[in-house]
Design a protein around this motif. Structure first.
Motif, PDB file in Angstrom:
ATOM      1  N   ALA A   1      15.376   6.206  -2.951  1.00  0.00           N
ATOM      2  CA  ALA A   1      14.774   5.364  -1.916  1.00  0.00           C
ATOM      3  C   ALA A   1      13.764   4.396  -2.524  1.00  0.00           C
ATOM      4  CB  ALA A   1      14.104   6.240  -0.855  1.00  0.00           C
ATOM      5  N   GLU A   2      12.991   4.880  -3.482  1.00  0.00           N
ATOM      6  CA  GLU A   2      12.015   4.009  -4.139  1.00  0.00           C
ATOM      7  C   GLU A   2      12.707   2.925  -4.961  1.00  0.00           C
ATOM      8  OE1 GLU A   2       7.869   4.165  -6.665  1.00  0.00           O
ATOM      9  OE2 GLU A   2       8.751   6.014  -5.899  1.00  0.00           O
ATOM     10  N   ASN A   3      13.769   3.285  -5.657  1.00  0.00           N
ATOM     11  CA  ASN A   3      14.525   2.295  -6.423  1.00  0.00           C
ATOM     12  C   ASN A   3      15.124   1.229  -5.513  1.00  0.00           C
ATOM     13  OD1 ASN A   3      13.930   3.503  -8.860  1.00  0.00           O
ATOM     14  ND2 ASN A   3      15.847   4.665  -8.947  1.00  0.00           N
ATOM     15  N   MET A   4      15.642   1.667  -4.369  1.00  0.00           N
ATOM     16  CA  MET A   4      16.212   0.705  -3.422  1.00  0.00           C
ATOM     17  C   MET A   4      15.114  -0.204  -2.877  1.00  0.00           C
ATOM     18  SD  MET A   4      18.730   1.096  -0.246  1.00  0.00           S
ATOM     19  CE  MET A   4      20.064   0.605  -1.315  1.00  0.00           C
ATOM     20  N   LEU A   5      13.971   0.354  -2.530  1.00  0.00           N
ATOM     21  CA  LEU A   5      12.862  -0.443  -2.030  1.00  0.00           C
ATOM     22  C   LEU A   5      12.401  -1.444  -3.076  1.00  0.00           C
ATOM     23  CD1 LEU A   5      10.747  -1.200   0.046  1.00  0.00           C
ATOM     24  CD2 LEU A   5       9.385   0.761  -0.723  1.00  0.00           C
ATOM     25  N   ASP A   6      12.283  -1.004  -4.311  1.00  0.00           N
ATOM     26  CA  ASP A   6      11.884  -1.920  -5.390  1.00  0.00           C
ATOM     27  C   ASP A   6      12.889  -3.060  -5.542  1.00  0.00           C
ATOM     28  OD1 ASP A   6       9.595  -0.468  -5.876  1.00  0.00           O
ATOM     29  OD2 ASP A   6      10.425   0.629  -7.590  1.00  0.00           O
TER      30      ASP A   6
ATOM     31  N   PRO B   1       0.842  -1.195   0.000  1.00  0.00           N
ATOM     32  CA  PRO B   1       0.000   0.000   0.000  1.00  0.00           C
ATOM     33  C   PRO B   1       0.884   1.254   0.000  1.00  0.00           C
ATOM     34  CG  PRO B   1      -0.731  -1.555   1.672  1.00  0.00           C
ATOM     35  CD  PRO B   1       0.565  -2.065   1.132  1.00  0.00           C
ATOM     36  N   LYS B   2       0.395   2.307  -0.625  1.00  0.00           N
ATOM     37  CA  LYS B   2       1.168   3.539  -0.776  1.00  0.00           C
ATOM     38  C   LYS B   2       1.653   4.075   0.565  1.00  0.00           C
ATOM     39  CE  LYS B   2       0.938   8.201  -2.760  1.00  0.00           C
ATOM     40  NZ  LYS B   2       2.017   8.663  -1.940  1.00  0.00           N
ATOM     41  N   GLU B   3       0.814   4.026   1.591  1.00  0.00           N
ATOM     42  CA  GLU B   3       1.200   4.559   2.906  1.00  0.00           C
ATOM     43  C   GLU B   3       2.410   3.813   3.462  1.00  0.00           C
ATOM     44  OE1 GLU B   3      -2.224   2.885   2.932  1.00  0.00           O
ATOM     45  OE2 GLU B   3      -2.560   4.548   1.560  1.00  0.00           O
ATOM     46  N   ILE B   4       2.410   2.493   3.318  1.00  0.00           N
ATOM     47  CA  ILE B   4       3.516   1.689   3.840  1.00  0.00           C
ATOM     48  C   ILE B   4       4.768   1.930   2.999  1.00  0.00           C
ATOM     49  CG2 ILE B   4       4.348  -0.675   4.176  1.00  0.00           C
ATOM     50  CD1 ILE B   4       1.482  -1.407   4.970  1.00  0.00           C
ATOM     51  N   LYS B   5       4.602   1.977   1.690  1.00  0.00           N
ATOM     52  CA  LYS B   5       5.739   2.227   0.803  1.00  0.00           C
ATOM     53  C   LYS B   5       6.371   3.578   1.122  1.00  0.00           C
ATOM     54  CE  LYS B   5       7.005   1.459  -3.973  1.00  0.00           C
ATOM     55  NZ  LYS B   5       6.574   1.111  -5.314  1.00  0.00           N
ATOM     56  N   ASP B   6       5.553   4.599   1.332  1.00  0.00           N
ATOM     57  CA  ASP B   6       6.071   5.926   1.674  1.00  0.00           C
ATOM     58  C   ASP B   6       6.812   5.897   3.008  1.00  0.00           C
ATOM     59  OD1 ASP B   6       5.042   6.953  -0.673  1.00  0.00           O
ATOM     60  OD2 ASP B   6       3.273   7.863   0.285  1.00  0.00           O
ATOM     61  N   GLN B   7       6.282   5.158   3.972  1.00  0.00           N
ATOM     62  CA  GLN B   7       6.926   5.056   5.282  1.00  0.00           C
ATOM     63  C   GLN B   7       8.290   4.371   5.158  1.00  0.00           C
ATOM     64  OE1 GLN B   7       4.604   3.031   8.253  1.00  0.00           O
ATOM     65  NE2 GLN B   7       6.280   2.979   9.709  1.00  0.00           N
ATOM     66  N   ILE B   8       8.356   3.292   4.401  1.00  0.00           N
ATOM     67  CA  ILE B   8       9.620   2.580   4.220  1.00  0.00           C
ATOM     68  C   ILE B   8      10.634   3.456   3.489  1.00  0.00           C
ATOM     69  CG2 ILE B   8      10.739   0.599   3.140  1.00  0.00           C
ATOM     70  CD1 ILE B   8       8.111  -0.957   3.622  1.00  0.00           C
TER      71      ILE B   8
END
Length: 83
Positions: A34-39, A6-13
């Protein structure tokens, strides 16, 4: 297998990743990094954690089934052969 969060969790991470880089490595990374690393973590590393979770769940279910089998067997009553 790629997990969608979910977007909220992704944003938090993403915020936690940015804080980690800032406080632990003295580096500032932006939202895109940060998004690339999370992906990357979700795609490449996540399956290891997922598979371990499946193994842990299987072990727990097997233990519960063994306990249930013992509990059911304890309900058996002895059969008297005396007439």
């Amino acid at each position: 297998m790629y997990t969608r969060l979910p977007k909220e969790i992704k944003d938090q991470i993403k915020e936690e990743l940015k804080e980690y880089f800032y406080y632990e490595r003295s580096e500032e990374i932006g939202d895109l990094a940060a998004e690339n690393m999370l992906d990357f973590i979700l795609k490449e590393i996540g399956p290891y954690f997922y598979n371990q979770g499946v193994k842990d769940a299987k072990e727990m279910v097997n233990q519960k089934m063994a306990n249930l089998e013992e509990d059911i067997e304890s309900l058996e009553r002895p059969i008297s052969r005396n007439r």
